[in-house]
Design a protein around this motif. Structure first.
Motif, short mmCIF file in Angstrom:
data_model
loop_
_atom_site.label_atom_id
_atom_site.label_comp_id
_atom_site.label_asym_id
_atom_site.label_seq_id
_atom_site.Cartn_x
_atom_site.Cartn_y
_atom_site.Cartn_z
N ASP A 1 6.09 -1.92 4.29
CA ASP A 1 7.56 -1.87 4.42
C ASP A 1 8.02 -0.85 5.45
OD1 ASP A 1 8.59 -3.67 2.15
OD2 ASP A 1 7.07 -2.43 1.17
N LYS A 2 7.08 -0.02 5.94
CA LYS A 2 7.42 1.03 6.90
C LYS A 2 8.52 1.93 6.34
CE LYS A 2 6.13 -1.70 10.98
NZ LYS A 2 5.63 -2.90 10.32
N LEU A 3 8.39 2.25 5.07
CA LEU A 3 9.42 3.02 4.36
C LEU A 3 8.81 4.34 3.87
CD1 LEU A 3 11.87 1.60 1.68
CD2 LEU A 3 10.82 3.84 1.44
N LEU A 4 9.50 5.42 4.18
CA LEU A 4 9.01 6.75 3.79
C LEU A 4 9.87 7.30 2.65
CD1 LEU A 4 6.99 9.07 4.67
CD2 LEU A 4 8.93 10.04 5.93
N PHE A 5 9.25 7.55 1.50
CA PHE A 5 9.93 8.30 0.44
C PHE A 5 9.69 9.78 0.76
CE2 PHE A 5 8.81 4.34 -1.99
CZ PHE A 5 10.11 3.89 -2.16
N ILE B 1 13.97 5.77 5.87
CA ILE B 1 13.62 7.02 5.17
C ILE B 1 14.48 7.09 3.92
CG2 ILE B 1 13.60 9.54 5.26
CD1 ILE B 1 13.23 9.37 8.28
N ALA B 2 13.80 7.19 2.79
CA ALA B 2 14.51 7.25 1.51
C ALA B 2 14.28 8.64 0.90
CB ALA B 2 13.98 6.16 0.58
N PRO B 3 15.25 9.53 1.11
CA PRO B 3 15.09 10.89 0.57
C PRO B 3 15.50 10.96 -0.90
CG PRO B 3 17.10 10.75 1.88
CD PRO B 3 16.49 9.37 1.87
N ASP B 4 15.29 12.12 -1.50
CA ASP B 4 15.64 12.31 -2.91
C ASP B 4 17.09 12.74 -3.11
OD1 ASP B 4 13.25 11.47 -3.87
OD2 ASP B 4 12.53 13.42 -4.55
N SER C 1 4.98 19.64 -3.04
CA SER C 1 5.73 18.54 -2.40
C SER C 1 4.82 17.57 -1.64
CB SER C 1 6.74 19.12 -1.40
OG SER C 1 7.63 20.00 -2.06
N MET C 2 5.20 16.31 -1.67
CA MET C 2 4.50 15.31 -0.84
C MET C 2 5.46 14.18 -0.47
SD MET C 2 1.93 13.06 -3.23
CE MET C 2 2.50 12.07 -4.61
N PHE C 3 5.07 13.42 0.57
CA PHE C 3 5.76 12.18 0.92
C PHE C 3 4.90 11.03 0.41
CE2 PHE C 3 7.57 13.80 5.32
CZ PHE C 3 8.47 14.61 4.65
N SER C 4 5.57 9.91 0.14
CA SER C 4 4.85 8.65 -0.13
C SER C 4 5.36 7.63 0.87
CB SER C 4 5.13 8.16 -1.55
OG SER C 4 4.71 9.11 -2.50
N TYR C 5 4.42 6.94 1.50
CA TYR C 5 4.78 6.00 2.57
C TYR C 5 4.35 4.60 2.18
CZ TYR C 5 4.57 3.88 7.27
OH TYR C 5 4.73 3.06 8.35
N LEU C 6 5.30 3.68 2.18
CA LEU C 6 4.97 2.27 1.91
C LEU C 6 4.59 1.62 3.23
CD1 LEU C 6 7.73 1.06 -0.62
CD2 LEU C 6 5.45 1.92 -1.10
N THR D 1 0.86 -1.19 0.00
CA THR D 1 0.00 0.00 0.00
C THR D 1 0.89 1.23 0.00
OG1 THR D 1 -1.43 -1.24 1.50
CG2 THR D 1 -1.92 1.12 1.26
N VAL D 2 0.55 2.19 -0.83
CA VAL D 2 1.24 3.49 -0.81
C VAL D 2 0.27 4.51 -0.23
CG1 VAL D 2 2.46 5.26 -2.13
CG2 VAL D 2 2.41 2.90 -2.97
N ARG D 3 0.69 5.18 0.84
CA ARG D 3 -0.13 6.25 1.43
C ARG D 3 0.54 7.58 1.14
NH1 ARG D 3 -1.07 5.46 7.58
NH2 ARG D 3 -2.10 3.62 6.75
N PHE D 4 -0.25 8.56 0.74
CA PHE D 4 0.32 9.87 0.38
C PHE D 4 0.12 10.87 1.51
CE2 PHE D 4 -0.99 7.79 -3.61
CZ PHE D 4 0.26 7.70 -4.22
#
Ligand code: FEO
Length: 405
Positions: A157-161, A221-224, A149-154, A135-138
């Motif tokens: 996987d408990k992973l935050l883009f 946390i996976a930043p750009d 700007s926005m974040f996307s959260y998996l 699931t991707v939560r925005f």
């Protein structure tokens, strides 16, 4: 350079820019990375792209995982061109079913690329999509640091883009925080915060509170930009909380420019006074130090003192550059003062004081002006100026020049 698996079926497919040294006015002495991430599930999703010059690297890295035309969704967390510059060519290649973005993201992409025909799918905070097992939560992060700007959260996987947030301009062959010295990472993240996000500190605080309220478990946390926080995501979140509160220490930053070294001599005497009051001091020549390094030192400095010779009835131009930059980034809760030597008219100190007031820096003293070269009395005045600022930091006391020791 190669695609790197970040977690099962989640890949870094971005680009490393070893050579960039000026990022719209920010000195990137260690280069940077443009991070993009590919998630392979029943649906294949690409999160952000890279700067246009690096589109070949992006496609090459995607191809190591999957053929680009197998990508179903592109998620655009941020439209600034270092992350979206490759979009037009990538969209032609991929022909995605959907492009997920915020309403402002859609507007920004249309005004940058003039392609209203792209398959935009506008999302807002709390919206979710399924990729299959994931699931991707925005989460919209408006003005952190662009309106789009926005974040996307998996979720699973408990992973935050996290887009630009929690990133650093730091090129490296390592992709993860535990592969690099932590102090170095935090220093680069602090410079990034000071130069990009400081002005948005109240919004950072709100966002951190919102993320806490949402109860998101964040393991990665996976930043750009820069390395991925897999060992210490809490460390960078805690640092953002501190920086956004604009917490300072008993540290003074003295920034100056000089013509015939009189203002430089004054600067050193001001530092002596600050040191006598127990402050940690940074002396930075506006001629030798980049504005973005000065801003990084300012992040935790309680006192900010500027010195300039008078040149053609004005402050020295490099000081004007730095002061304009500082004003835009809005440090709060600082104290300061000004000084400078002059030949005949001596407007610089008055003008510096005006800048400091505009920025919102509380003036501790009316400042010290010295004609031509300081003598013993002049040096004493500068030391006393440093001491007055030092006392304002350590005791919270602001004194007038007459009241100083
Ligand atoms: Fe890295 Fe705001 O772009």
């Amino acid at each position: 350079m190669t695609a790197v698996e970040v977690k099962k079926d989640i890949y870094w497919v971005g680009a490393v820019d070893w050579n960039v040294r000026d990022f719209h006015g920010y000195s990137t002495e260690r280069g940077t990375t443009y991070n993009a991430y590919l998630v392979k599930d029943e649906k294949v999703a690409l999160f952000d792209t890279v700067k246009h010059d690096f589109r070949g690297d992006l496609v090459h890295n995607i191809q190591q995982v999957i053929e680009p035309d197998k990508i179903d969704y592109i998620i655009v967390n941020h439209v600034e061109l270092d992350h979206s510059g490759s979009l037009p060519e990538l969209i032609d290649l991929v022909k995605p079913e959907k492009i997920f973005c915020t309403a402002n993201g859609k507007r920004a992409m249309i005004s940058h690329f003039h392609r209203e025909d792209w398959p935009f799918e506008v999302v807002k905070t709390g919206d979710e999509i399924r990729l299959g097992s994931r699931t991707v939560r925005f989460i919209e992060t408006k003005m952190l640091h662009w309106p789009d700007s926005m974040f996307s959260y998996l979720v699973e996987d408990k992973l935050l883009f996290s887009s630009d947030a929690f990133g650093q301009h730091l090129a490296s062959s390592q992709r993860f925080d535990d592969q690099l010295p932590m102090d170095e990472l935090i220093n680069h993240a602090a410079k990034y915060y000071a130069n990009i996000l400081l002005v948005f500190s109240p919004l950072v605080q709100k966002l951190l509170a919102q993320v806490a309220e949402m109860g998101l478990a964040i393991e990665m946390i996976a930043p750009d930009h820069g390395p991925i926080w897999r060992s210490a995501p809490g460390r960078i979140i805690e640092a953002y909380a501190r920086w956004s509160r604009q917490e300072t220490s008993n540290k003074a930053l003295v920034v100056y420019d000089t013509m015939w070294k009189s203002t430089e001599k004054m600067a050193k005497s001001v530092c002596t006074g600050l040191e006598r009051e127990g402050l940690e001091v940074r002396l930075m020549s506006a001629r030798l130090c980049h504005r973005s390094d000065i801003m990084a030192e300012m992040l935790d400095a309680k006192a900010i003192i500027f010195g300039s010779a008078t040149l053609n009835n004005n402050i020295m131009p490099r000081l004007a550059d730095i002061l304009t930059y500082v004003k835009g980034l809005r440090p709060v809760g600082r104290v300061g003062a000004s000084f400078g030597s002059y030949g005949w008219s001596g407007e610089a100190v008055r003008q510096l004081n005006g800048y400091l007031e505009e920025i919102g820096i509380e003036l501790v003293d009316e400042g010290v002006r010295i004609k031509n070269v300081p003598d013993h009395e002049g040096y004493k005045q500068c030391v006393e100026l440093g001491r007055a600022v030092g006392r304002a930091v350590t005791q919270g006391a602001t004194t007038t020049k007459e009241g100083g020791q």
